[in-house]
Scaffold this motif. Structure first.
Motif: not given
Length: 450
Positions: A297-326
Motif C-alpha cells: 500500500s505504501s508503494v502504491l500511494l507513493a507512485i500515484a502521488l508522484g504521477a500527480l506532480a504532472f497534474a498541470q499538464t494532465m487532463a482532469t479525468p487523468a488527475v482523478f484516476v491517479f487520485v483514486a489510485l492514491a
C-alpha cells in the motif's frame, strides 16, 4: 478470545466520525479560512495551524496516563472518551465562528485559543479510542478485521466531513459559510462520541493491570521497545505526507484545475476507494501478512502521488484516476499500522505486567497529531516560497510560481515523505508476527467489562 460481534465492531468504529472529522476538516479548511477570509499571511497561517496541534505532542502522553489510571480506577475508558468528544464538538463549532474582533491579529488569536482547547479535548477522546483495540480482543486476525471496520467508517466520515464541509463553506460563502460548516462538523463529532460510548457498552476491556508507577519506568519502556519505535516512525512520516496532500486539495481545485467546485470531488476521489478496497486489504493482511500489505500500500500511494506532480499538464479525468489510485494506497497505510499496534501493546503488557494501552496510544496519537499539524504548516511554507498571494478574496490571481508550488506541495512532496518511510518497514516493526493463518492470543485471564 472469540471474534467480536457486529454490534461491538460497529459501535467502536462509529468513533471514527469524531476522529475523521477533526483529523480532516482543520487540515483541509483552516489554512484557506485564515489566508482567504482573514487575510492572514500564508506562513503565519501555517504556524497557527501547527501550534495548537504541537501542544498535543506534549499533552497526549499525559492523557494516556490519565486514561490508564481511569481504566484501573473505574473499570472503563468510556466516560473520559465521551466527555472529550462532546467538548470537542462544541469547541469545533466555535473555532469557525468568526467573531469579528476588529483586526486580523485579534481574530487570529481567537482561532489559536479555541484550537488549543479543541486539541486538548481531542486528546481525551482519541487516546482512549486508540487504546481500546488492544483490550476489545486478543485475537491477532480479529484486530485486523476490527481495524478494517474502523477505517471503512473513517473513510465514510472523511467523505462526509471532507466533501460536504467545503461544499457548505463555498456554497454559502464568506464567514457565514464557515460558521454553518463548523456547526455541521460539530454535530458529526458528537455523533461519533455518543456512538462509540453506547456501542462499546458491555464490551471487554482486557486485563485490569496496574499502571506503571512512574514516568521513569515508562521512558525506559519506550527506549527498550524497538518494534514500537519503528512502527511509530513509519506512521509519523506517512501521516505528515498525507496531511501535506490534504492541505493542498483546496488550492489544487482552484488554481490547478481551475474549478473550486472540484474540491469535494477530489477529496471524495482520494478517500472513497477505502470503502471499496477495505476487504481486499483485510484479505491481504490475512494471507500475506500485515507487513506485506503495509509495504504494498505504501508503494502504491507513493507512485500515484508522484504521477500527480504532472497534474498541470494532465487532463482532469487523468488527475482523478491517479487520485483514486492514491486513495487505494491510503486505505492500506491506515489499516495495517493500526492493526499491528494492539499486537505490540499486548506483547509489551505481558512482558512488563503493567497497563500500556493508554500511554502507548498517547504517544502514538502525539506522533500522528504532530504529523497532521506539520503537514499544513509545511504546505504553507511551500506556498510562501512559491510567492502565494494571500487575500480576503478567494479568487485572487496567483503567479505561475505559486501554482507550481501548489502542484508540487500536493503531489511530489507527500510522495517523497511516503517513500521515505519504506526503508523503515522491516520485520522488526511487528515484534514477531505469526505466519499467515496462525493466531496470537494472550492466555486467558482476568478481564473486565466496560
Amino acid at each position: 478470545m472469540s471474534a467480536l460481534g457486529t454490534r461491538t465492531r460497529l459501535g467502536y468504529s462509529l468513533g471514527s466520525f469524531a476522529t475523521g472529522a477533526f483529523g480532516t476538516v482543520p487540515g483541509l479548511l483552516l489554512l484557506p479560512y485564515l489566508t482567504d477570509t482573514m487575510a492572514v499571511p500564508a506562513a503565519v497561517a501555517g504556524a497557527i495551524v501547527l501550534l495548537p496541534k504541537a501542544w498535543d505532542v506534549l499533552f497526549n502522553p499525559i492523557a494516556g496516563r490519565i486514561s490508564d489510571s481511569a481504566l484501573r480506577k473505574h473499570g472503563s475508558r468510556r466516560p473520559l472518551l465521551a466527555v472529550g468528544g462532546l467538548v470537542l464538538a462544541v469547541c469545533f463549532a466555535a473555532l469557525f465562528a468568526g467573531p469579528g474582533l476588529g483586526s486580523t491579529a485579534a481574530d487570529a488569536a481567537y482561532v489559536v485559543g479555541v484550537f488549543f482547547v479543541c486539541a486538548t479535548a481531542f486528546a481525551f477522546f482519541q487516546v482512549p479510542f486508540n487504546a481500546l483495540p488492544a483490550e476489545l480482543t486478543e485475537d491477532y486476525h480479529e484486530r485486523t478485521r476490527l481495524t478494517s471496520w474502523r477505517i471503512a467508517v473513517l473513510a465514510l466520515a472523511i467523505l462526509v466531513s471532507g466533501a460536504v464541509a467545503p461544499g457548505i463553506a463555498d456554497g454559502i460563502g464568506g464567514t457565514g459559510g464557515y460558521r454553518v460548516m463548523g456547526v455541521f462538523v460539530g454535530v458529526l463529532i458528537a455523533v461519533g462520541a455518543v456512538g462509540v460510548y453506547l456501542g462499546t457498552r458491555g464490551a471487554p476491556v482486557g486485563r485490569l493491570r496496574e499502571p506503571t508507577p512512574g514516568w521513569r519506568e515508562l521512558l525506559r519502556t519506550m527506549r527498550e521497545w524497538r518494534a514500537f519505535r519503528w512502527l511509530l516512525a513509519v506512521y509519523f512520516v506517512q501521516a505528515l505526507g498525507v496531511a501535506t496532500l490534504l492541505a493542498g486539495v483546496n488550492y489544487v481545485a482552484r488554481y490547478v484545475l481551475g474549478d473550486p467546485g472540484l474540491q469535494s470531488m477530489l477529496f471524495a476521489g482520494f478517500v472513497g476507494p477505502a470503502l471499496l478496497v477495505m476487504p481486499v486489504w483485510d484479505r491481504i493482511g490475512r494471507t500475506g501478512g500485515k507487513l506485506t500489505g503495509f509495504q504494498v500500500s505504501s508503494v502504491l500511494l507513493a507512485i500515484a502521488l508522484g504521477a500527480l506532480a504532472f497534474a498541470q499538464t494532465m487532463a482532469t479525468p487523468a488527475v482523478f484516476v491517479f487520485v483514486a489510485l492514491a486513495g487505494v494506497g491510503y486505505a492500506g497505510i491506515q489499516v495495517f499500522p493500526l492493526a499491528i499496534l494492539p499486537d505490540l501493546i499486548s506483547a509489551e503488557e505481558r512482558r512488563t505486567g503493567a497497563t500500556r494501552a493508554g500511554i502507548t496510544a498517547g504517544v502514538w496519537t502525539a506522533a500522528e497529531t504532530l504529523g497532521l499539524a506539520v503537514g499544513p504548516g509545511l504546505f504553507g511554507l511551500v506556498l510562501s516560497m512559491g510567492g502565494y498571494v494571500s487575500s480576503a478574496e478567494s479568487t485572487a490571481s496567483q503567479p505561475d510560481s505559486a501554482v507550481t508550488a501548489i502542484t508540487l506541495g500536493f503531489s511530489a512532496l507527500p510522495a517523497v515523505l511516503v517513500a521515505l518511510a519504506l526503508p523503515l518497514l522491516r520485520r522488526s516493526v511487528l515484534g514477531g508476527e505469526p505466519r499467515p493463518g496462525g493466531s496470537q492470543a494472550e492466555p486467558a485471564g482476568r478481564r473486565g467489562t466496560s
